[in-house]
Scaffold this active site. Sequence first.
Site, PDB file in Angstrom:
ATOM      1  N   ILE A   1      63.101 -67.616 112.567  1.00 24.35           N
ATOM      2  CA  ILE A   1      63.487 -67.923 113.937  1.00 24.35           C
ATOM      3  C   ILE A   1      62.801 -69.235 114.318  1.00 24.35           C
ATOM      4  CG2 ILE A   1      63.431 -67.133 116.332  1.00 24.35           C
ATOM      5  CD1 ILE A   1      63.015 -64.249 115.100  1.00 24.35           C
ATOM      6  N   GLU A   2      63.605 -70.263 114.558  1.00 22.70           N
ATOM      7  CA  GLU A   2      63.060 -71.581 114.871  1.00 22.70           C
ATOM      8  C   GLU A   2      62.932 -71.804 116.373  1.00 22.70           C
ATOM      9  OE1 GLU A   2      64.717 -74.073 111.038  1.00 22.70           O
ATOM     10  OE2 GLU A   2      65.674 -74.412 112.969  1.00 22.70           O
TER      11      GLU A   2
ATOM     12  N   GLU B   1      59.622 -63.345 106.565  1.00 19.30           N
ATOM     13  CA  GLU B   1      58.695 -62.344 106.046  1.00 19.30           C
ATOM     14  C   GLU B   1      57.790 -61.814 107.150  1.00 19.30           C
ATOM     15  OE1 GLU B   1      59.013 -65.632 102.830  1.00 19.30           O
ATOM     16  OE2 GLU B   1      59.253 -65.441 105.004  1.00 19.30           O
TER      17      GLU B   1
ATOM     18  N   CYS C   1      55.800 -68.764 102.176  1.00 20.08           N
ATOM     19  CA  CYS C   1      54.790 -69.794 102.437  1.00 20.08           C
ATOM     20  C   CYS C   1      53.394 -69.169 102.368  1.00 20.08           C
ATOM     21  CB  CYS C   1      55.025 -70.431 103.803  1.00 20.08           C
ATOM     22  SG  CYS C   1      54.581 -69.381 105.211  1.00 20.08           S
TER      23      CYS C   1
ATOM     24  N   CYS D   1      52.595 -66.613 105.195  1.00 16.62           N
ATOM     25  CA  CYS D   1      53.228 -65.306 104.969  1.00 16.62           C
ATOM     26  C   CYS D   1      52.503 -64.528 103.876  1.00 16.62           C
ATOM     27  CB  CYS D   1      54.699 -65.485 104.604  1.00 16.62           C
ATOM     28  SG  CYS D   1      55.715 -65.968 106.020  1.00 16.62           S
TER      29      CYS D   1
END
Length: 140
Positions: A43-44, A55, A85, A88
Site C-alpha cells: 500500500i503506497e 508482507e 525487504c 519485512c
Amino acid sequence: MNVEELVKKAIEAKEMAYVPYSKFRVGAALLTDDGKIYKGCNIESASYSPTNCAERTAIFKAVSEGDKNFTAIAVTSDSGYTFPCGVCRQVMREFSPKLKIYIVKNENEYKEFTLEELLPHSFGPEDLIQNKLKDDKIEF
C-alpha cells in the site's frame, strides 16, 4: 494446507495492491500454525515513508486479530522472484524465526527458503539487554 494454496492466496492478494506511483504490485499470504491464512498487499502513499509492504500488511493483520504464531509466508510480484525487504525480514523474525518463505514467480514456479537463510545472524527479542539480564538474574 498445501503450498499451492498459499501461493494462490498470495497471487490473489497482489490484485488488491494500491500502487499508483510505482506500479509495483506485491502480494503475500501468511500461514498461521493453526491453518489460518492472512493476505496482504503493498500500500503506497504519495509521501512514500508511510508505504507498507505486503508482507508486513499480512503480519500486522494477523497480529491485530490475535495470531502471532506463523509457519510460512508466500510472496509474489509482477516482476518474477521478489524477495522481502530487510524491514519485512526483521518483522518476520520478531514473530517466527523458523518461518518458511516461498518466493513466487507464478502458480507453478516458486522457491522455498527459511528465514534464517534470508536473515542470517539475526537480532531478536532474546538479544535485548533486559531479557539477557533477566535470564542471568541480574536486577537493577
